[in-house]
Design an enzyme around this catalytic site. Structure first.
Site: not given
Ligand code: MG
Length: 469
Positions: A82, A135, A137, A160, A234, A286-287, A307
């Site tokens: 992020r 989110k 983070h 998260s 997630h 994001d991943n 991940k």
């Molecule tokens: Mg993630």
């Protein structure tokens, strides 16, 4: 004679008036919407080959726009990814690498350094309204929240959805599979205030979507920037009543199908507002998928691992761009692009000037997006925390260190590095280092240049890393 000299003057005045009108209307500054999923795998969408999960809205977005096959997050986990998206820089430059600063944790005192320049900060200078939903983070203490990093408004979770198990919740991984909202205590925040200490996670996707649609409606005179960062998929997974138990892919499918519905709602709001010809929408993750959660984790399709890993499945993610009339429809783009490019590209589209006092790693991919040709790009670097694990140059990827995302294995150094041809071997199974020393030498040069350009992380972060326990 006089009339021939007056016409050019009138033309110039008319052109100036038109230019002013265009600038005033915001038409020269497109609206920008980034929709960011959390832990969504490369193989989780219909348009990326998933045969079970139903994603008609994302499939339509891809059919009307551009789908990238080689789109990368700049990190293998949430926080650094992020940071890279919003700053256009490898997280190692800002210090937002999870093994050093632990912004990832719910008890961390750190956050995105104030010295970092974010995309919404640049866009605000160009007159954009900036809103974030979802989110964050990048630091949960009030001074680190989105309102201090360029956003006018914020509604969402600071980190998260698994980070504050409730007192009395079972220990261990089983609680993730139980779909019990009572086990979790991640707060819902509006602005810098806690709105609900114990939000019903089953309603989050719906509520985020309503906020996003409301923002679009309120700001449709433009220009605006909306960053919609979904909490899901997630773990722990939650879907609303309307989607729960409906997907043939189980609860993970329910969650993705609700996210897809959300994309449809956002696109619908843009169309309803007549904004589709002046809005760039980018969808990504994001991943890669969190594979240790089995049927509650997603799929990287043909890619290796997920991940937490620097194998392709950890960092190559879905990437879809949509802007009818500008992004050509139905294009499958095989050139490399990254979330860091979003920063450089959107800043340029808005007419903002990139900060000149620091390295911006993303490149302006407007030529790719608008079908005008390739962009010049050096190597792409894969970090795990602050350690460089791999590098990609063209189709070749060298692994200096490998490790599974969350397995028990230790980091395994490779000398010479493993070398894979991602075009012929996307699953990274066949080491071709022995036959290609010249390729390895070129990658080594790229790595040496990259390392030489790295500065130490900002001291401010080092000081704020203190943990409460
Ligand atoms: Mg993630």
């Amino acid at each position: 004679m006089k009339s021939t000299s007056v016409f050019p003057l009138l033309f110039v005045l008319l052109a100036l008036a038109c230019a002013e009108a265009v600038a005033a209307s915001g038409a020269s500054r497109p609206n920008i919407v980034i929709i960011y999923a959390d832990d969504l795998g490369w193989g989780d969408l219909g348009c990326y080959g998933n045969p079970v999960i139903r994603t008609p809205n994302l499939d339509r977005m891809a059919a009307e726009g551009m789908r990238f096959t080689d789109f990368y997050s700049a990190a293998e986990v949430c926080t650094p990814s992020r940071a890279a998206l919003l700053t256009g820089r490898y997280p190692v430059r800002s210090g937002m690498c999870h093994d050093q600063f632990r912004v990832l944790r719910s008890n961390a005192a750190g956050g995105l350094p104030k010295e970092e320049v974010t995309l919404p900060e640049l866009l605000k200078q160009r007159g954009y309204a900036t809103g974030m939903v979802g989110k964050w983070h990048l630091g949960h203490l009030p001074e680190h929240l989105p309102l201090h990093h360029g956003f006018d408004s914020y509604f969402g979770l600071p980190f998260s959805n698994d980070m504050l198990p409730a007192p009395g919740a079972p220990k261990g991984r089983d609680k993730f599979y139980e779909e019990k909202n009572d086990y979790w205590r991640t707060p819902l925040i509006r602005g810098t205030e806690v709105l609900e200490a114990h939000p019903d996670q089953r309603q989050l996707t719906r509520r985020y979507t309503e906020e996003a649609v409301r923002f679009i409606g309120e700001k449709k005179s433009g220009p605006f920037f909306l960053y919609l960062a979904h909490t899901f998929p997630h773990v722990p997974l939650f879907a609303s009543e309307r989607f729960r138990g409906k997907s043939p892919a189980g609860v993970y499918g329910d969650v993705i199908e609700e996210l897809d519905w959300s994309v449809g709602e956002v696109m619908g709001a843009l169309r309803a507002g007549g904004l589709e010809k002046n809005t760039l929408v980018i969808f990504s993750s994001d991943n890669g998928p969190w594979l240790i959660f089995n049927h509650h984790g997603g799929s990287a399709g043909p890619l290796r691992e997920g991940k937490g890993s620097t194998w392709e499945g950890g960092m190559r993610v879905p990437g879809i761009a949509w802007w009818p009339g500008r992004v050509p429809a139905g294009v499958v783009q095989h050139e490399v692009a990254t979330t860091m490019d979003v920063f450089a590209t959107c800043a340029k589209l808005a007419g903002a000037t990139l900060p000149a006092d620091r390295t911006i790693d993303g490149v302006d991919i407007a030529p790719l997006l608008f079908g005008m040709g390739a962009v010049e790009r050096g190597a792409f670097f894969y970090y795990r925390g602050s350690t460089l694990y791999a590098a990609r140059l063209g189709h070749w990827k060298a692994h200096f260190i490998t490790r599974s995302g969350y397995g028990p294995d230790k980091p395994e150094p490779h000398e010479p590095p493993l070398l894979h041809h991602l075009g012929e071997d996307p699953g990274e199974r066949f080491d071709r280092s022995a036959a290609n020393p010249a390729v390895l030498a070129r990658i080594d040069e790229a790595v040496a240049r990259h390392r030489a350009g790295l500065q130490p992380a900002p001291s401010q972060l080092v000081e704020t890393v203190a943990q409460k326990n």
